[in-house]
Design a protein around this motif. Sequence first.
Motif, PDB file in Angstrom:
ATOM      1  N   THR A   1      45.562  48.497  51.980  1.00 57.28           N
ATOM      2  CA  THR A   1      45.543  47.831  50.681  1.00 57.28           C
ATOM      3  C   THR A   1      44.260  47.035  50.605  1.00 57.28           C
ATOM      4  O   THR A   1      43.935  46.268  51.523  1.00 57.28           O
ATOM      5  N   VAL A   2      43.525  47.245  49.537  1.00 60.06           N
ATOM      6  CA  VAL A   2      42.179  46.694  49.405  1.00 60.06           C
ATOM      7  C   VAL A   2      42.212  45.426  48.557  1.00 60.06           C
ATOM      8  O   VAL A   2      42.694  45.438  47.424  1.00 60.06           O
ATOM      9  N   TRP A   3      41.695  44.364  49.119  1.00 62.53           N
ATOM     10  CA  TRP A   3      41.501  43.139  48.343  1.00 62.53           C
ATOM     11  C   TRP A   3      40.170  43.213  47.617  1.00 62.53           C
ATOM     12  O   TRP A   3      39.183  43.748  48.146  1.00 62.53           O
ATOM     13  N   ARG A   4      40.151  42.682  46.416  1.00 67.48           N
ATOM     14  CA  ARG A   4      38.986  42.875  45.556  1.00 67.48           C
ATOM     15  C   ARG A   4      37.710  42.287  46.158  1.00 67.48           C
ATOM     16  O   ARG A   4      36.624  42.832  45.936  1.00 67.48           O
ATOM     17  N   ASN A   5      37.835  41.223  46.931  1.00 65.06           N
ATOM     18  CA  ASN A   5      36.636  40.635  47.541  1.00 65.06           C
ATOM     19  C   ASN A   5      35.958  41.614  48.494  1.00 65.06           C
ATOM     20  O   ASN A   5      34.744  41.554  48.709  1.00 65.06           O
TER      21      ASN A   5
ATOM     22  N   ILE B   1      45.218  54.828  50.055  1.00 59.24           N
ATOM     23  CA  ILE B   1      44.876  53.564  49.409  1.00 59.24           C
ATOM     24  C   ILE B   1      46.111  53.108  48.651  1.00 59.24           C
ATOM     25  O   ILE B   1      46.413  53.601  47.564  1.00 59.24           O
ATOM     26  N   VAL B   2      46.847  52.178  49.254  1.00 61.76           N
ATOM     27  CA  VAL B   2      48.185  51.847  48.780  1.00 61.76           C
ATOM     28  C   VAL B   2      48.135  51.027  47.499  1.00 61.76           C
ATOM     29  O   VAL B   2      48.863  51.288  46.549  1.00 61.76           O
ATOM     30  N   SER B   3      47.293  50.013  47.467  1.00 64.32           N
ATOM     31  CA  SER B   3      47.196  49.193  46.258  1.00 64.32           C
ATOM     32  C   SER B   3      45.904  48.398  46.254  1.00 64.32           C
ATOM     33  O   SER B   3      45.163  48.371  47.252  1.00 64.32           O
ATOM     34  N   LEU B   4      45.660  47.772  45.103  1.00 63.51           N
ATOM     35  CA  LEU B   4      44.552  46.837  44.947  1.00 63.51           C
ATOM     36  C   LEU B   4      45.141  45.445  44.770  1.00 63.51           C
ATOM     37  O   LEU B   4      46.052  45.234  43.980  1.00 63.51           O
ATOM     38  N   CYS B   5      44.621  44.491  45.521  1.00 66.62           N
ATOM     39  CA  CYS B   5      45.023  43.085  45.401  1.00 66.62           C
ATOM     40  C   CYS B   5      43.791  42.276  44.968  1.00 66.62           C
ATOM     41  O   CYS B   5      42.758  42.417  45.592  1.00 66.62           O
ATOM     42  N   ARG B   6      43.849  41.488  43.985  1.00 69.04           N
ATOM     43  CA  ARG B   6      45.028  41.225  43.219  1.00 69.04           C
ATOM     44  C   ARG B   6      44.632  40.984  41.782  1.00 69.04           C
ATOM     45  O   ARG B   6      43.494  40.618  41.473  1.00 69.04           O
ATOM     46  N   GLY B   7      45.576  41.211  40.877  1.00 69.96           N
ATOM     47  CA  GLY B   7      45.433  40.797  39.498  1.00 69.96           C
ATOM     48  C   GLY B   7      46.260  39.549  39.279  1.00 69.96           C
ATOM     49  O   GLY B   7      46.792  38.960  40.221  1.00 69.96           O
ATOM     50  N   GLY B   8      46.372  39.149  38.011  1.00 69.04           N
ATOM     51  CA  GLY B   8      47.239  38.025  37.686  1.00 69.04           C
ATOM     52  C   GLY B   8      46.505  36.784  37.226  1.00 69.04           C
ATOM     53  O   GLY B   8      45.510  36.857  36.516  1.00 69.04           O
ATOM     54  N   PHE B   9      47.035  35.630  37.651  1.00 66.40           N
ATOM     55  CA  PHE B   9      46.508  34.307  37.279  1.00 66.40           C
ATOM     56  C   PHE B   9      46.354  34.172  35.766  1.00 66.40           C
ATOM     57  O   PHE B   9      45.298  33.805  35.254  1.00 66.40           O
ATOM     58  N   PHE B  10      47.440  34.467  35.077  1.00 66.75           N
ATOM     59  CA  PHE B  10      47.440  34.453  33.613  1.00 66.75           C
ATOM     60  C   PHE B  10      47.516  33.066  32.984  1.00 66.75           C
ATOM     61  O   PHE B  10      46.863  32.822  31.975  1.00 66.75           O
ATOM     62  N   PRO B  11      48.328  32.138  33.505  1.00 72.29           N
ATOM     63  CA  PRO B  11      48.576  30.908  32.754  1.00 72.29           C
ATOM     64  C   PRO B  11      47.382  29.956  32.734  1.00 72.29           C
ATOM     65  O   PRO B  11      46.673  29.793  33.727  1.00 72.29           O
ATOM     66  N   ASN B  12      47.204  29.347  31.586  1.00 77.78           N
ATOM     67  CA  ASN B  12      46.250  28.256  31.442  1.00 77.78           C
ATOM     68  C   ASN B  12      46.528  27.571  30.117  1.00 77.78           C
ATOM     69  O   ASN B  12      46.830  28.244  29.126  1.00 77.78           O
TER      70      ASN B  12
END
Length: 272
Positions: free
Chosen positions: A35-39, A60-71
């Motif tokens: 699993t690949v982290w975006r950095n 390649i199982v997944s990409l980490c990470r999306g999110g952090f929506f609230p503000n």
Amino acid sequence: MNELSKLCIHTITTKPWSIEEAARNYSASGVKGITVWRNALAGRNIRQTSQMLREHDLSIVSLCRGGFFPNSDPAKRNLALDDNRKAIEEATELGTKLIVMVCGADPSQSLEDSRKQIQDGIAALIPEASAAGIKLAIEPLHPMYADSRSAINTLAQANDMTEALNSPWVGVAVDVYHLWWDPNLENEIARCGKNNALLAFHVCDWKTPTTDFLNDRGLMGEGCIPIRKIRSWVESAGFNGFNEVEIFSTEYWKEDQSEFLQKIIKAYKQFV
């Protein structure tokens, strides 16, 4: 079946290694998933990186990470959506079909407001995720992270949101570090299975005492999480994907990473 055929390791677990070093060493040790982290993709041609991973026979199982929506600031919420759209593009180039969502929270507003913004944010992404053929996995985080990392803190909350969004492109990621304490965990995992929404399974351990709530995770078997029991629950719910080792550890990052990798494999065989 090869004992390691379902072992996936997150690039963040062996943080001192570049993605090229990780791929080479994981593959040489018989690990089958990454699993690949975006950095880890910074400054790289993502399509070439994808080809490199596949040449090492890594799924390649997944990409980490999306999110952090609230503000509380709408402009910053829009920036978060733009970053998630970029993550969808990166996942497409990488050739994975899953993005894990660390949903975020804003301590200046209520958890209810943050949860609404998370749901609205994911809903806004569904058309693009669907068009790209990429699923979005909501990962509930331990309540100690409810201030700024995630307002989704139980699997029940993640399931509720998945059901409310009602899309085949949205599901959940179960991480034992965040959920092991939950008395309703077995039932909520079964609920995921009924909805075909269980998309990922992450493992590590909870050390006692824990010296840092972010960067002191343990190797499987070093702590109090009943990992094998929880694995049996996710498999009973129909999950047959990879068991993903995700360890944030300042102490382990100081070690020789080749030695650490062998410790991971030994612990995986014994405790997962």
